[in-house]
Design an enzyme around this catalytic site. Structure first.
Site, PDB file in Angstrom:
ATOM      1  N   VAL A 118       0.807  -1.225   0.000  1.00  0.00           N
ATOM      2  CA  VAL A 118       0.000   0.000   0.000  1.00  0.00           C
ATOM      3  C   VAL A 118       0.841   1.277   0.000  1.00  0.00           C
ATOM      4  O   VAL A 118       0.354   2.349  -0.368  1.00  0.00           O
ATOM      5  CB  VAL A 118      -0.956   0.010   1.213  1.00  0.00           C
ATOM      6  CG1 VAL A 118      -0.198   0.174   2.526  1.00  0.00           C
ATOM      7  CG2 VAL A 118      -2.016   1.098   1.065  1.00  0.00           C
ATOM      8  N   TYR A 119       2.119   1.194   0.394  1.00  0.00           N
ATOM      9  CA  TYR A 119       2.947   2.416   0.455  1.00  0.00           C
ATOM     10  C   TYR A 119       3.203   2.940  -0.951  1.00  0.00           C
ATOM     11  O   TYR A 119       3.694   2.207  -1.782  1.00  0.00           O
ATOM     12  CB  TYR A 119       4.295   2.130   1.115  1.00  0.00           C
ATOM     13  CG  TYR A 119       4.270   1.632   2.534  1.00  0.00           C
ATOM     14  CD1 TYR A 119       3.152   1.777   3.355  1.00  0.00           C
ATOM     15  CD2 TYR A 119       5.381   0.998   3.082  1.00  0.00           C
ATOM     16  CE1 TYR A 119       3.150   1.305   4.659  1.00  0.00           C
ATOM     17  CE2 TYR A 119       5.385   0.535   4.391  1.00  0.00           C
ATOM     18  CZ  TYR A 119       4.267   0.686   5.172  1.00  0.00           C
ATOM     19  OH  TYR A 119       4.266   0.216   6.466  1.00  0.00           O
ATOM     20  N   SER A 120       2.880   4.188  -1.304  1.00  0.00           N
ATOM     21  CA  SER A 120       2.248   5.178  -0.446  1.00  0.00           C
ATOM     22  C   SER A 120       0.978   5.695  -1.151  1.00  0.00           C
ATOM     23  O   SER A 120       0.949   6.771  -1.715  1.00  0.00           O
ATOM     24  CB  SER A 120       3.204   6.324  -0.181  1.00  0.00           C
ATOM     25  OG  SER A 120       3.811   6.713  -1.436  1.00  0.00           O
ATOM     26  N   GLY A 173       2.095   0.900  -4.038  1.00  0.00           N
ATOM     27  CA  GLY A 173       3.164   0.135  -4.677  1.00  0.00           C
ATOM     28  C   GLY A 173       4.397   0.955  -5.001  1.00  0.00           C
ATOM     29  O   GLY A 173       5.396   0.412  -5.479  1.00  0.00           O
ATOM     30  N   GLU A 174       4.350   2.271  -4.747  1.00  0.00           N
ATOM     31  CA  GLU A 174       5.488   3.128  -5.085  1.00  0.00           C
ATOM     32  C   GLU A 174       6.746   2.729  -4.317  1.00  0.00           C
ATOM     33  O   GLU A 174       7.850   2.697  -4.881  1.00  0.00           O
ATOM     34  CB  GLU A 174       5.147   4.603  -4.821  1.00  0.00           C
ATOM     35  CG  GLU A 174       4.163   5.211  -5.794  1.00  0.00           C
ATOM     36  CD  GLU A 174       2.718   4.810  -5.552  1.00  0.00           C
ATOM     37  OE1 GLU A 174       1.892   4.987  -6.464  1.00  0.00           O
ATOM     38  OE2 GLU A 174       2.422   4.314  -4.431  1.00  0.00           O
TER      39      GLU A 174
END
Length: 314
Positions: free
Chosen positions: A53-55, A64-65
């Site tokens: 989930v980040y960010s 997914g970043e």
């Protein structure tokens, strides 16, 4: 060289500070994230914590970043086998929950973003009590058997669900949690201490606490009347305003002065000295923030210092 610590019953040996990847793609761009990762591993660090989930909370991001930046760094450095990668499932906007189908689909998506064919430590990010532990453990066991995941763990899980999960794993001979990731620090002790901590100890698991520095409050930079330019500044105001928060800062200041060490290092050292804790998680937005975090690997508090901090935080 800093000695590594064994993670629960697994064969993973980890640096005593886990580097939080929540800032990658949020308050640290790719270039800065690479610099932080380079500095952490140059100091002997090998344990990186992220989540699918980040960010997603950042405008323009979709989740997914952090994994994508970490994957790009692993590829650029060619050091995948030297790094223990932990990520999590259940909160990505496109992969919500802990159904068996979602766990497996989310794992595949994480593997793609990380550019690897295995995850060292795979956490359930937030437990979903409506999903039977049998379904969750069954899906995680399939990932382990497929070689996509080496070990499994649970973040934000209650004591009854953790016990039920471990009992099911043992009864059926399936993959078993080796660690938990609780919210735990000097100003948030009841989120872990008590029955959950006792079960973790009895079952031989490791704790890898998040919010180890209470969103930056335990670095000592947030004081009454001080203005701090940080994306997390609003989160810590309750601590700043509380009598307990001020007692903790006073005790931290005294111990830090005795060791000529940063306040953040002392706060992490208290956490590292607690039963079951193997490696607190802390993140650095810039390489300059890292030394205070890495210092936990060398700083050993006396029993009296640990007791002083424990009393101040009661």
């Amino acid at each position: 060289m800093t000695s590594l610590r064994k993670l629960g019953s697994s064969d993973l040996e980890v640096f005593p500070l886990s580097l939080g990847g929540n800032v990658f793609g949020w308050t640290a761009d790719e270039q800065t994230s690479f610099a932080v990762l380079d500095a952490y591993t140059a100091a002997g660090g090998n344990f990186i914590d992220t989540a699918d989930v980040y960010s997603a909370w950042v405008e323009g991001n979709k989740g997914g970043e952090s994994e994508t930046i970490l994957g790009a760094w692993l590829k650029a450095r060619g050091n995948r086998s030297d790094v223990i990668v932990a990520t999590k499932v259940s909160q990505h906007p496109e992969f919500q929950g802990l159904s068996a189908a979602n766990i497996k689909a989310a794992a595949d998506a994480s593997l793609r973003r990380l550019g690897t064919d295995y995850i060292d430590l795979y956490y359930t990010h937030f437990d979903q009590p409506e999903v039977p532990v049998e379904e969750i453990i069954g899906a995680l066991d399939e990932l382990v058997k497929a070689g996509k995941v080496r070990h499994i763990a649970a973040s934000n899980i209650g004591v009854d669900r953790l016990r039920a999960s471990l009992e099911f794993s043992d009864r059926e001979g399936l993959a078993r949690y080796v660690a938990v990731q609780p919210h735990y620090n000097l100003v948030s002790r009841d989120t872990y201490e008590g029955p959950l901590q006792e079960l973790v100890a009895a079952e031989g698991l490791s704790a890898v606490p998040y919010f180890a520095l209470a969103s930056g409050f335990l670095t000592g930079k947030y004081r009454p009347g001080a203005t701090v330019d940080s994306a997390r500044a609003d989160r810590v105001q309750d601590y700043v305003a509380s009598e307990r928060g001020q007692k903790v800062l006073t005790a931290l200041d005294e111990v830090a002065a005795a060791h000529e060490a940063p306040v953040a290092t002392v706060a992490l050292a208290w956490l590292a000295a607690q039963p079951t804790v193997t490696a607190p998680i802390a993140s650095a937005r810039t390489p300059e923030q890292l030394p205070a975090l890495l210092g936990v690997a060398e700083l050993k508090l006396t029993d009296a210092e640990v007791a002083k901090l424990t009393e101040a935080s009661a």
